[in-house]
Design a protein around this motif. Structure first.
Motif, PDB file in Angstrom:
ATOM      1  N   GLU A   1      -0.023  10.618 -16.949  1.00 46.46           N
ATOM      2  CA  GLU A   1      -0.663  11.511 -15.973  1.00 46.46           C
ATOM      3  C   GLU A   1      -1.315  10.714 -14.961  1.00 46.46           C
ATOM      4  OE1 GLU A   1      -1.983  13.062 -19.127  1.00 46.46           O
ATOM      5  OE2 GLU A   1       0.338  13.433 -19.630  1.00 46.46           O
ATOM      6  N   ALA A   2      -1.208   9.248 -14.740  1.00 46.64           N
ATOM      7  CA  ALA A   2      -1.943   8.352 -13.911  1.00 46.64           C
ATOM      8  C   ALA A   2      -1.299   8.624 -12.640  1.00 46.64           C
ATOM      9  CB  ALA A   2      -2.323   6.958 -14.157  1.00 46.64           C
ATOM     10  N   ASN A   3      -2.487   8.508 -11.421  1.00 46.58           N
ATOM     11  CA  ASN A   3      -1.997   8.378 -10.154  1.00 46.58           C
ATOM     12  C   ASN A   3      -1.761   7.144  -9.628  1.00 46.58           C
ATOM     13  OD1 ASN A   3      -1.256   8.835  -7.288  1.00 46.58           O
ATOM     14  ND2 ASN A   3      -3.346   9.881  -7.094  1.00 46.58           N
ATOM     15  N   LEU A   4      -0.386   6.704  -9.538  1.00 52.28           N
ATOM     16  CA  LEU A   4       0.058   5.383  -9.025  1.00 52.28           C
ATOM     17  C   LEU A   4       0.673   5.527  -7.751  1.00 52.28           C
ATOM     18  CD1 LEU A   4       1.260   4.040 -12.367  1.00 52.28           C
ATOM     19  CD2 LEU A   4      -0.506   2.881 -11.141  1.00 52.28           C
ATOM     20  N   ARG A   5       0.499   6.564  -6.842  1.00 52.06           N
ATOM     21  CA  ARG A   5       1.123   6.864  -5.567  1.00 52.06           C
ATOM     22  C   ARG A   5       0.807   5.514  -4.643  1.00 52.06           C
ATOM     23  NH1 ARG A   5       2.680  12.117  -4.627  1.00 52.06           N
ATOM     24  NH2 ARG A   5       2.522  11.778  -2.524  1.00 52.06           N
TER      25      ARG A   5
ATOM     26  N   LEU B   1       4.377   7.647  -9.435  1.00 56.83           N
ATOM     27  CA  LEU B   1       4.597   6.486  -9.019  1.00 56.83           C
ATOM     28  C   LEU B   1       5.120   6.569  -7.395  1.00 56.83           C
ATOM     29  CD1 LEU B   1       5.311   6.038 -12.271  1.00 56.83           C
ATOM     30  CD2 LEU B   1       5.400   3.497 -11.546  1.00 56.83           C
ATOM     31  N   THR B   2       5.059   7.959  -6.975  1.00 58.74           N
ATOM     32  CA  THR B   2       5.631   8.045  -5.631  1.00 58.74           C
ATOM     33  C   THR B   2       5.303   6.948  -4.446  1.00 58.74           C
ATOM     34  OG1 THR B   2       5.642  10.314  -6.015  1.00 58.74           O
ATOM     35  CG2 THR B   2       5.903   9.636  -3.665  1.00 58.74           C
ATOM     36  N   GLY B   3       6.184   6.337  -4.115  1.00 63.96           N
ATOM     37  CA  GLY B   3       6.008   5.087  -3.061  1.00 63.96           C
ATOM     38  C   GLY B   3       5.350   3.829  -3.553  1.00 63.96           C
ATOM     39  N   ALA B   4       5.205   3.651  -4.844  1.00 66.93           N
ATOM     40  CA  ALA B   4       4.800   2.642  -5.322  1.00 66.93           C
ATOM     41  C   ALA B   4       5.777   1.402  -5.125  1.00 66.93           C
ATOM     42  CB  ALA B   4       4.744   2.708  -6.885  1.00 66.93           C
ATOM     43  N   ARG B   5       5.055   0.152  -5.064  1.00 70.34           N
ATOM     44  CA  ARG B   5       5.888  -1.113  -4.828  1.00 70.34           C
ATOM     45  C   ARG B   5       6.247  -1.600  -6.157  1.00 70.34           C
ATOM     46  NH1 ARG B   5       3.205  -5.210  -1.023  1.00 70.34           N
ATOM     47  NH2 ARG B   5       5.131  -6.025  -1.191  1.00 70.34           N
ATOM     48  N   ILE B   6       7.684  -1.472  -6.324  1.00 74.68           N
ATOM     49  CA  ILE B   6       8.201  -2.250  -7.349  1.00 74.68           C
ATOM     50  C   ILE B   6       9.352  -3.124  -7.285  1.00 74.68           C
ATOM     51  CG2 ILE B   6       7.371  -0.403  -8.976  1.00 74.68           C
ATOM     52  CD1 ILE B   6      10.317   0.616  -9.313  1.00 74.68           C
ATOM     53  N   ARG B   7       9.833  -2.999  -6.145  1.00 74.82           N
ATOM     54  CA  ARG B   7      10.801  -3.921  -5.917  1.00 74.82           C
ATOM     55  C   ARG B   7      10.728  -4.977  -4.581  1.00 74.82           C
ATOM     56  NH1 ARG B   7      15.536  -2.070  -8.355  1.00 74.82           N
ATOM     57  NH2 ARG B   7      15.368  -0.184  -9.217  1.00 74.82           N
ATOM     58  N   SER B   8      11.446  -5.943  -4.694  1.00 76.25           N
ATOM     59  CA  SER B   8      11.631  -6.578  -3.381  1.00 76.25           C
ATOM     60  C   SER B   8      13.170  -6.670  -3.016  1.00 76.25           C
ATOM     61  CB  SER B   8      11.358  -8.157  -3.624  1.00 76.25           C
ATOM     62  OG  SER B   8      11.415  -8.988  -2.422  1.00 76.25           O
TER      63      SER B   8
ATOM     64  N   GLY C   1       9.352  11.688 -17.987  1.00 72.97           N
ATOM     65  CA  GLY C   1       8.838  12.630 -16.876  1.00 72.97           C
ATOM     66  C   GLY C   1       8.007  11.924 -15.824  1.00 72.97           C
ATOM     67  N   ALA C   2       7.998  10.745 -15.727  1.00 70.39           N
ATOM     68  CA  ALA C   2       7.332  10.219 -14.731  1.00 70.39           C
ATOM     69  C   ALA C   2       7.944  10.390 -13.347  1.00 70.39           C
ATOM     70  CB  ALA C   2       7.203   8.587 -14.946  1.00 70.39           C
ATOM     71  N   ILE C   3       7.355  10.525 -12.128  1.00 70.61           N
ATOM     72  CA  ILE C   3       7.720  10.714 -10.860  1.00 70.61           C
ATOM     73  C   ILE C   3       8.043   9.018 -10.189  1.00 70.61           C
ATOM     74  CG2 ILE C   3       7.711  11.264  -8.584  1.00 70.61           C
ATOM     75  CD1 ILE C   3       5.580  13.513  -9.755  1.00 70.61           C
ATOM     76  N   MET C   4       9.138   8.768 -10.100  1.00 71.17           N
ATOM     77  CA  MET C   4       9.570   7.353  -9.756  1.00 71.17           C
ATOM     78  C   MET C   4       9.353   7.096  -8.232  1.00 71.17           C
ATOM     79  SD  MET C   4      10.396   6.609 -12.582  1.00 71.17           S
ATOM     80  CE  MET C   4      11.038   4.684 -12.260  1.00 71.17           C
ATOM     81  N   PRO C   5       9.252   5.899  -7.697  1.00 69.55           N
ATOM     82  CA  PRO C   5       8.910   5.555  -6.562  1.00 69.55           C
ATOM     83  C   PRO C   5       9.591   6.233  -5.452  1.00 69.55           C
ATOM     84  CG  PRO C   5       8.701   3.508  -7.620  1.00 69.55           C
ATOM     85  CD  PRO C   5       9.219   4.747  -8.617  1.00 69.55           C
ATOM     86  N   ASP C   6      11.092   6.730  -5.624  1.00 68.72           N
ATOM     87  CA  ASP C   6      11.770   7.285  -4.664  1.00 68.72           C
ATOM     88  C   ASP C   6      11.698   8.806  -4.670  1.00 68.72           C
ATOM     89  OD1 ASP C   6      12.897   8.282  -7.177  1.00 68.72           O
ATOM     90  OD2 ASP C   6      15.116   7.234  -6.598  1.00 68.72           O
TER      91      ASP C   6
ATOM     92  N   LEU D   1      -4.991   5.655  -9.298  1.00 70.72           N
ATOM     93  CA  LEU D   1      -4.844   4.290  -9.010  1.00 70.72           C
ATOM     94  C   LEU D   1      -4.050   4.085  -7.625  1.00 70.72           C
ATOM     95  CD1 LEU D   1      -3.856   3.334 -12.356  1.00 70.72           C
ATOM     96  CD2 LEU D   1      -5.293   1.912 -11.251  1.00 70.72           C
ATOM     97  N   SER D   2      -4.030   5.354  -6.861  1.00 70.52           N
ATOM     98  CA  SER D   2      -3.556   5.355  -5.547  1.00 70.52           C
ATOM     99  C   SER D   2      -3.815   4.251  -4.746  1.00 70.52           C
ATOM    100  CB  SER D   2      -3.534   6.790  -5.060  1.00 70.52           C
ATOM    101  OG  SER D   2      -4.911   6.956  -4.763  1.00 70.52           O
TER     102      SER D   2
END
Length: 235
Positions: free
Chosen positions: A180-184, A203-210, A225-230, A163-164
């Motif tokens: 294990e989904a790709n949400l980059r 979730l690297t680089g995913a938009r979750i904030r304003s 174990g999820a990789i967060m946006p940061d 889902l990148s």
């Protein structure tokens, strides 16, 4: 007041509203009552928002279930000429059945069941906005860059899916399997991930904030174990 009337009232609709109207009312009310729009220190309003969302979700699910099932005893009892017309119109526009299926006298009036197994399919850059993919198996599917804004994906299986860069603006991902989904770099603003399983997702680089404001609903979400946006790993 019957339960059916109560569900319409919760969604601020008149009885007999179309499925499209039900879905739109649901989206509008979820947006209004999203807990992230309410100050965290206002516990009374936070609780009220949770109660409202619970009622809104129940009303939408009940009405959607009624409107996507074949005629039942309830429908027969309350059926009017107007309701019969509505059912035919809905089945024609939403499911595009054959002319034979449009005839009320046909026992095959219910549209054919859509294929629920879409695992491994390629939907990269596809426009799936407002689509109802609830309960589908999209594990390991390629949805990179796809437009999934305002889509309904309640209990969808997206394990290992790509889902990148996908646009998931206001998508309903309640109880979705996103292990294990790709949400980059995906746009998750306004998405509802309540109860979703995001273990091991990226979730690297995913938009979750304003700014500093979180705009994704994560009530009961499993992020172990999820990789967060940061880039940090959620513990």
């Amino acid at each position: 007041m019957s339960d059916l009337e109560r569900y319409y009232r919760i969604l601020e609709l008149e009885p007999g509203a179309t499925l499209e109207e039900v879905n739109q009312a649901y989206k509008d009310l979820v947006f209004v009552w999203h807990p992230d729009r309410i100050p965290k220190d206002n516990l009374r309003l936070q609780q009220k928002a949770q109660d409202k969302l619970k009622a809104i979700n129940e009303a939408r699910e009940k009405l959607r279930s009624l409107k996507t099932k074949p005629q039942t005893t309830h429908q027969t009892t309350h059926q009017t000429t107007q309701q019969t017309t509505y059912q035919t119109t809905y089945q024609t526009t939403h499911y595009s059945p054959s002319p034979q299926q449009e005839k009320p006298s046909q026992p095959t009036q219910k549209p054919p069941k859509q294929n629920s197994d879409l695992s491994g399919k390629d939907y990269s850059r596809a426009n799936l906005s407002n689509k109802d993919l609830s309960g589908r198996n999209l594990s390991y599917a390629n949805l990179s860059g796809a437009n999934l804004s305002d889509s309904f994906m309640h209990k969808v299986n997206l394990r290992g899916a790509d889902l990148s860069e996908a646009n998931l603006f206001r998508a309903n991902l309640l109880l979705a399997d996103l292990r294990e989904a790709n949400l980059r770099a995906a746009n998750l603003i306004g998405a509802d991930l309540s109860g979703a399983d995001l273990r091991g997702a990226d979730l690297t680089g995913a938009r979750i904030r304003s700014g500093e404001r979180l705009l994704v609903k994560l009530v009961g979400t499993n992020l172990a174990g999820a990789i967060m946006p940061d880039g940090s790993i959620y513990q």
